[in-house]
Scaffold this active site. Structure first.
Site: not given
Lengths: 292, 292
Positions: A101, A176, A244
């Site tokens: 990701t 995502k 993150k």
């Protein structure tokens, strides 16, 4: 393209997720070259027949397909665009698949630089976590050219169950981000609802029987609220990794001029949680901020 | 207690929800007295055999059980505690069931004042909306004494499918607040995720195929995101009613010393939406703030 007889796949990043994913490729009969920053974490794969390579460049230069599952966008950038990286050392006509990701903008940059070398590049982040990786049941969200997608689809199907080409380069990462954005504020609501239940003197598990199956229902409420109530804050999905992801999403949203006050609030709350020493807890530890 | 031969049930509030609910009681064979501020909205029920009463007091004074489904906590207060209200005119030994979503503190007050008169009182708000009411499939969250709950449970089962005594007086309302709190921030996440998808140039319905069934999944994402994408902002659940509920929840949270930044943000956003003229839209209209 990726027939088992001839295809060599380089797999960079053999952490909890990557290890399971590369293991499925081995079991399916592919030849797999592995590299990981910490070699010990590739031990099981080497025992199962994977070939260790001492560098990213070595793994990339011998492979028809390179899959990466690393940590942060900075790792992706180094692994792909560094002078000893994948793009510099990949073979013309090979396929690069970043399943980390990471940043949509970085995915576009890698795509462009790979293309200039005659190399195909796809961004293909996943959801489903360690359990999904272990059971080859990952959702894989792909961005890139359809031709490249179709060439590597047989490989993706070995690792995942819900594999969708979402659009051009970066579209996998953007999808995502949609996933993480939906989770971000849902988690706040689940924590506040459970903290409210406790403060009001209700039995939280009985409350879940009333609210879990209706309009308040969510995966987080069904799966994480019981862990919160039971004092189980083990990861599942790490706080530090969620932070993150939210940082990437906020940067991408800002670039697109999208106001995201819920995501902003969630990032602030998780930063507060991390500052309290919960970086390595599961995301359900957010409950501690409300009912510590 | 509530055998069909002898029990008379007063039903106050025959709006969209109440009309269906009282209709089920009639169909089950109960004698139902109805009162509503606007008589016309009780017409179907009167045609089906309900007996019209000209006032709350008249309906209450002849009934063994009184059910209310009105609008705002101020309506509940007037209907129960006003000088022409239910508590003043109810029969000793009768059962009062407020199914309006209302203030937990007010439920406790009604309970105490009813009890002082030898009258049983339960708070029993519902979820499941107009469809749940029509199909007798409501979730009913009950607060009050077990004895009273068990006495009226046969009646509740005629209107609902998931009926749980959550605790003492006010516990039903508190549980409904948990429900609304979980929805409040989930809605922000759904809107932000869908707005992000659109801004990023993704196909939102394809995005839903990737993210709908996993950790980002929720009732709101599955049911309301498609309506947002299709430009369908008709109520379902009205913005103005959701704002009412969030206001009750925020007041209760403040009384308990619970910090609820997600709920606070959601209330602010919905207030902004209402100010833009969307009070009578469905809650999915929140999307317009992000992608108007």
């Amino acid at each position: 393209m990726f027939d088992k007889e001839n295809a060599v796949i380089g797999f960079i990043g053999t952490g909890v997720m990557g290890r399971s994913m590369a293991g499925h490729l081995l079991k399916a009969g592919y030849r797999v070259l592995v590299y990981n920053r910490t070699k010990a974490k590739a031990g099981d794969l080497i025992d199962a027949g994977a070939v260790w390579k001492d560098s990213v460049a070595a793994a990339a230069s011998e492979a028809q397909g390179v899959i990466t599952m690393v940590g942060f966008p900075s790792d992706v950038e180094e692994v792909y665009l560094g002078k000893d990286g994948i793009v510099a050392h990949s073979r013309p006509g090979s396929y690069l698949i970043d399943m980390t990701t990471s940043s949509p903008a970085l995915a576009v940059e890698i795509y462009s630089k790979a293309r200039a070398k005659g190399v195909y590049s796809l961004d293909a982040p996943v959801s489903g976590g360690d359990v999904g990786a272990r059971n080859a049941a990952l959702t894989i969200m792909v961005g890139g050219d359809r031709e490249a997608f179709e060439a590597v689809e047989p490989i993706l199907k070995i690792m995942g169950a819900n594999i969708i080409l979402q659009g051009g380069p970066g579209a996998g990462q953007h999808t995502k981000m949609c996933n993480q954005i939906a989770i971000a504020t849902t988690m706040i609501g689940v924590c506040e609802a459970m903290a409210y239940a406790r403060k009001a003197g209700l039995d939280p598990s009985r409350v879940l029987q009333s609210i879990g199956a209706g309009a308040a229902g969510s995966w987080s409420l069904s799966n994480l609220a019981p862990r919160m109530m039971g004092g189980d804050f083990a990861p599942g999905f790490y706080v530090k990794h969620f932070i993150k992801d939210m940082k990437i999403a906020l940067e991408a949203a800002a670039e697109m001029g999208l106001s995201a006050p819920g995501l902003t609030l969630s990032k602030e709350l998780y930063d507060e949680l991390a500052a309290a020493g919960e970086n390595d807890s599961g995301t359900q530890a957010l409950y501690k901020l409300f009912c510590g």
